[in-house]
Scaffold this active site. Structure first.
Site, PDB file in Angstrom:
ATOM      1  N   GLU A 325      44.276  25.613  30.329  1.00  0.00           N
ATOM      2  CA  GLU A 325      44.643  27.010  30.585  1.00  0.00           C
ATOM      3  C   GLU A 325      44.985  27.088  32.063  1.00  0.00           C
ATOM      4  OE1 GLU A 325      45.187  28.930  28.185  1.00  0.00           O
ATOM      5  OE2 GLU A 325      44.246  27.656  26.683  1.00  0.00           O
ATOM      6  N   CYS A 359      42.928  34.551  36.994  1.00  0.00           N
ATOM      7  CA  CYS A 359      44.195  34.093  36.412  1.00  0.00           C
ATOM      8  C   CYS A 359      44.904  35.256  35.735  1.00  0.00           C
ATOM      9  CB  CYS A 359      43.917  32.985  35.415  1.00  0.00           C
ATOM     10  SG  CYS A 359      42.589  33.428  34.311  1.00  0.00           S
TER      11      CYS A 359
HETATM   12  P1  NAD Z   1      43.472  23.880  40.987  1.00  0.00           P
HETATM   13  O1  NAD Z   1      44.483  23.486  39.980  1.00  0.00           O
HETATM   14  O2  NAD Z   1      43.785  23.710  42.420  1.00  0.00           O
HETATM   15  O3  NAD Z   1      42.114  23.047  40.740  1.00  0.00           O
HETATM   16  C1  NAD Z   1      41.512  23.022  39.460  1.00  0.00           C
HETATM   17  C2  NAD Z   1      40.667  21.779  39.342  1.00  0.00           C
HETATM   18  O4  NAD Z   1      41.531  20.636  39.305  1.00  0.00           O
HETATM   19  C3  NAD Z   1      39.694  21.547  40.487  1.00  0.00           C
HETATM   20  O5  NAD Z   1      38.469  21.062  39.976  1.00  0.00           O
HETATM   21  C4  NAD Z   1      40.396  20.469  41.304  1.00  0.00           C
HETATM   22  O6  NAD Z   1      39.501  19.684  42.051  1.00  0.00           O
HETATM   23  C5  NAD Z   1      41.055  19.656  40.212  1.00  0.00           C
HETATM   24  N1  NAD Z   1      42.206  18.847  40.646  1.00  0.00           N
HETATM   25  C6  NAD Z   1      43.127  19.151  41.579  1.00  0.00           C
HETATM   26  N2  NAD Z   1      44.023  18.147  41.669  1.00  0.00           N
HETATM   27  C7  NAD Z   1      43.670  17.212  40.766  1.00  0.00           C
HETATM   28  C8  NAD Z   1      44.204  15.945  40.377  1.00  0.00           C
HETATM   29  N3  NAD Z   1      45.302  15.455  40.935  1.00  0.00           N
HETATM   30  N4  NAD Z   1      43.561  15.244  39.427  1.00  0.00           N
HETATM   31  C9  NAD Z   1      42.448  15.729  38.840  1.00  0.00           C
HETATM   32  N5  NAD Z   1      41.893  16.929  39.156  1.00  0.00           N
HETATM   33  C10 NAD Z   1      42.508  17.649  40.112  1.00  0.00           C
HETATM   34  O7  NAD Z   1      43.066  25.386  40.649  1.00  0.00           O
HETATM   35  P2  NAD Z   1      42.082  26.371  41.413  1.00  0.00           P
HETATM   36  O8  NAD Z   1      42.668  26.739  42.730  1.00  0.00           O
HETATM   37  O9  NAD Z   1      40.689  25.842  41.382  1.00  0.00           O
HETATM   38  O10 NAD Z   1      42.121  27.622  40.430  1.00  0.00           O
HETATM   39  C11 NAD Z   1      43.151  28.568  40.463  1.00  0.00           C
HETATM   40  C12 NAD Z   1      44.179  28.301  39.384  1.00  0.00           C
HETATM   41  O11 NAD Z   1      43.540  28.267  38.121  1.00  0.00           O
HETATM   42  C13 NAD Z   1      45.218  29.403  39.292  1.00  0.00           C
HETATM   43  O12 NAD Z   1      46.475  28.836  39.073  1.00  0.00           O
HETATM   44  C14 NAD Z   1      44.761  30.214  38.087  1.00  0.00           C
HETATM   45  O13 NAD Z   1      45.789  30.946  37.460  1.00  0.00           O
HETATM   46  C15 NAD Z   1      44.210  29.136  37.211  1.00  0.00           C
HETATM   47  N6  NAD Z   1      43.258  29.667  36.239  1.00  0.00           N
HETATM   48  C16 NAD Z   1      43.691  29.826  34.954  1.00  0.00           C
HETATM   49  C17 NAD Z   1      42.837  30.354  33.998  1.00  0.00           C
HETATM   50  C18 NAD Z   1      43.289  30.544  32.577  1.00  0.00           C
HETATM   51  O14 NAD Z   1      42.451  30.768  31.715  1.00  0.00           O
HETATM   52  N7  NAD Z   1      44.583  30.468  32.299  1.00  0.00           N
HETATM   53  C19 NAD Z   1      41.526  30.705  34.366  1.00  0.00           C
HETATM   54  C20 NAD Z   1      41.119  30.506  35.678  1.00  0.00           C
HETATM   55  C21 NAD Z   1      41.994  29.978  36.614  1.00  0.00           C
END
Ligand code: NAD
Length: 575
Positions: A325, A359
């Site tokens: 998501e 989000c």
């Molecule tokens: P992010 O994508 O920066 O990080 C999410 C996770 O991915 C973190 O644990 C991070 O350490 C990990 N990560 C980052 N790069 C990676 C890689 N190369 N390999 C493996 N893991 C990696 O997101 P964020 O800033 O923590 O959260 C905000 C984002 O999440 C926004 O885009 C928001 O819309 C989305 N979000 C979506 C929902 C939904 O239900 N659709 C809910 C909450 C947040």
């Protein structure tokens, strides 16, 4: 799956160090002997506490906040139930007071990632064979621990570590996570109940097998409930999990892990592995045992993860389930029949609560010119009253944004707006990173319905608004649909039913969660299953049966009671 027999009451009444699944099962295998088609208690949504002055929950939370702010937690890696301290440490700080260190955590590296794979594999054979009721009991107990004795701790950690107000923490880290655990147990039972019909002489069954391998859970910083749900939903269905938590929100994630341990989760079922994401996940993607990814976060990262899976596809024992998501560019579109007062409140609450870092947060708004003066006055009046600051001061409506990177990204959009002829900052625009990463709620008018700020996810307290010609309602709906690549949440405000119907129809694929005369945030487990398609994810609806179905691999079993003993068919006989 016929498991009316309960083999044990494993772990349900025990706290302390985790035991291996096998040891727990053996220790109590003969203890229960309960026979019956057991039903999971009917879940009801956890009531949201008010934290009003004089309430007992307010006193308890305030004292926990004070204790937590005065101490520095030491967050270990947890693999196979063992706490591991690598000595390679990082800090977790308060976003609203970024010099204040809340915790130090031990970074995992590739060796710990490989150890987590081994621990998960070791736990798999027992955990995947546990009766589902036993697994459900662990998470139901976790729900009650979180709703009761752990509530103030996990809420305080969320307030301090993620800069949430008491209300925002309560609806997230307490209520939503409790709901995930209670409702998922019920949804699992509904899945298992779903069995095929059988012709005479046979019994057909569906065996909802856990996946063969481990699931990698990766969470975003913004919801403690999502962090808790991502590893536990697959685990409830009998899977073993390696959980790579987000670094900035580690404190609340760690306490969630502690709740699970106290609830009797056997060692190795969920392995908690904080650290640099690429380093930790590298060996996991290379492992033939990777059976699934349960991700929530940004669209770009999810696409990277999917590519990592496809790069290793021929190595896997089974095709990994990829569930994610991701981002959104969530909208409100108002018809000229909309109630301006309700619309203004939805823009302010939907756009600025938790600093716009949901989000589902309102990020683009379409208002007809006939309503604009009224709506503008109301929204600006609300925005004047919104206070930004330290959320442990309960009068505050908005805290800080999560970290420096987020601060820089969000303020760069505000700077872009300042310099653009098409964009006008109507309110807010101010920011300061001296003490905490504070950004004022900001409302920007966009002449162009397709400007950058109407299309891209900003993930901060910035709402961009376009005023359209009220005669161009249908055209505006088309614009809403085709302006951004996302499809997460959206809302229509209208009193005219024909306008509501048209919006429902034309925006059918624009949002996975669609609201009529309500803000597009605040989905409740069991009521509005959450998720979107297009660039917003695989739309597997967290907190629903649909999500849990991704974590099972059904086996069809046919048993024939009196199999034929003659190989010839009747048609082969002479007349
Ligand atoms: P992010 O994508 O920066 O990080 C999410 C996770 O991915 C973190 O644990 C991070 O350490 C990990 N990560 C980052 N790069 C990676 C890689 N190369 N390999 C493996 N893991 C990696 O997101 P964020 O800033 O923590 O959260 C905000 C984002 O999440 C926004 O885009 C928001 O819309 C989305 N979000 C979506 C929902 C939904 O239900 N659709 C809910 C909450 C947040």
């Amino acid at each position: 799956m016929e498991s009316g027999t309960v083999a044990s009451g494993v772990g349900a009444g025990r706290s302390g160090p985790q035991r291996p699944a096998g040891e727990s099962a053996r220790a109590t295998a003969a203890a229960s002997g309960v026979t019956g088609l057991l039903r999971v208690p009917v879940p009801v949504n956890e009531p949201v506490r008010s934290y009003a002055p004089g309430s007992p929950e307010r006193e308890e939370l305030k004292s926990r906040l004070a204790e937590m702010a005065e101490s520095e937690a030491d967050i270990p890696i947890v693999i196979g139930g063992e706490e591991i301290r690598t000595g390679d440490t990082g800090q977790v700080v308060m976003p609203h007071d970024h010099q204040h260190v809340l915790a130090r955590f031990h970074r995992a590296g590739a060796d710990e990632a490989r150890a987590a794979i081994e621990a998960a594999r070791a736990a798999w054979s027992e955990w995947s064979a546990w009766d589902w009721q036993e697994r459900a009991a662990v998470f139901l107990r976790a729900a009650d621990l979180l709703a009761g004795p752990w509530r103030a701790t996990v809420n305080a950690a969320t307030m301090l570590g993620q800069s949430k107000t008491a209300h925002q923490a309560e609806i997230d880290s307490a209520c939503e996570l409790v709901d995930f655990w209670r409702f998922n147990a019920r949804f699992a039972a509904e899945i298992y109940e779903n069995q095929p019909s059988s012709s005479p002489g046979m019994w057909n069954q569906t065996d909802y097998r856990p996946l063969e391998g481990f699931v990698l859970a990766i969470n975003p910083f913004n919801f403690t409930s999502i962090a808790g749900n991502l590893p536990t939903a697959p685990a409830l269905m009998g899977n073993v999990v390696i959980w790579k938590p987000a670094t900035v929100s580690l404190l609340s994630s760690y306490y969630v892990m502690r709740v699970l341990q106290e609830a009797g989760l056997p060692a190795g079922v969920i392995n908690f592995v904080p650290g640099p994401s690429r380093v930790v996940t590298g060996p996991l993607f290379e492992s033939p045992a990777l059976a699934g990814i349960h991700f929530t976060g940004s669209t770009g990262v999810f696409q990277t993860l999917w590519k990592n899976v496809s790069d290793n596809l021929e190595n896997y024992r089974t095709y990994p389930r990829v569930v994610g998501e991701t981002g959104g560019k969530d909208f409100i579109v108002a018809h000229e029949s909309a109630d301006p007062a309700a619309l203004a409140v939805a823009i302010a609450r939907g756009g600025f609560e938790y600093q716009g870092q949901k989000c589902s947060a309102v990020s683009r708004v379409y208002v007809p010119d006939t309503l604009w003066d009224d709506v503008r006055e109301r929204v600006l009046a609300i925005m004047e009253d919104i206070e930004v600051g330290d959320p442990t001061d309960f009068r505050i409506f908005m805290g800080a944004v999560i970290d420096e990177e987020a601060y820089d990204k969000i303020t760069s959009y505000i700077e872009y707006a300042r310099e653009s002829d098409d964009l006008e900052i109507l309110s807010g625009g101010g920011a300061s990173d001296v003490e905490g990463w504070f950004i004022q709620p900001t409302l920007i008018l966009s002449k162009d319905p397709r400007s950058r700020l109407m299309c891209e996810e900003i993930f901060g307290p910035v709402v961009t608004l376009h005023v359209y010609d009220a005669d161009r309602w249908t055209e505006t709906l088309e614009r809403v649909d085709d302006t951004s690549p996302y499809g997460l949440t959206g809302a229509v405000f209208a009193r005219d039913r024909a306008a509501v119907r048209e919006a429902l129809s034309r925006l059918r694929n624009a949002a996975g969660n669609f609201y009529v005369n309500d803000k597009p945030t605040g989905a409740v487990v069991g009521q509005q299953p959450f998720g979107g398609a297009r660039a917003s994810g695989t739309n597997d609806k967290a907190g629903s049966r649909l999500n849990l179905l991704r974590w099972v691999s059904p086996r069809s079993i046919k048993e024939t009671f009196a199999p034929p003993t003659d190989w010839r068919y009747p048609f082969m006989k002479e007349k």
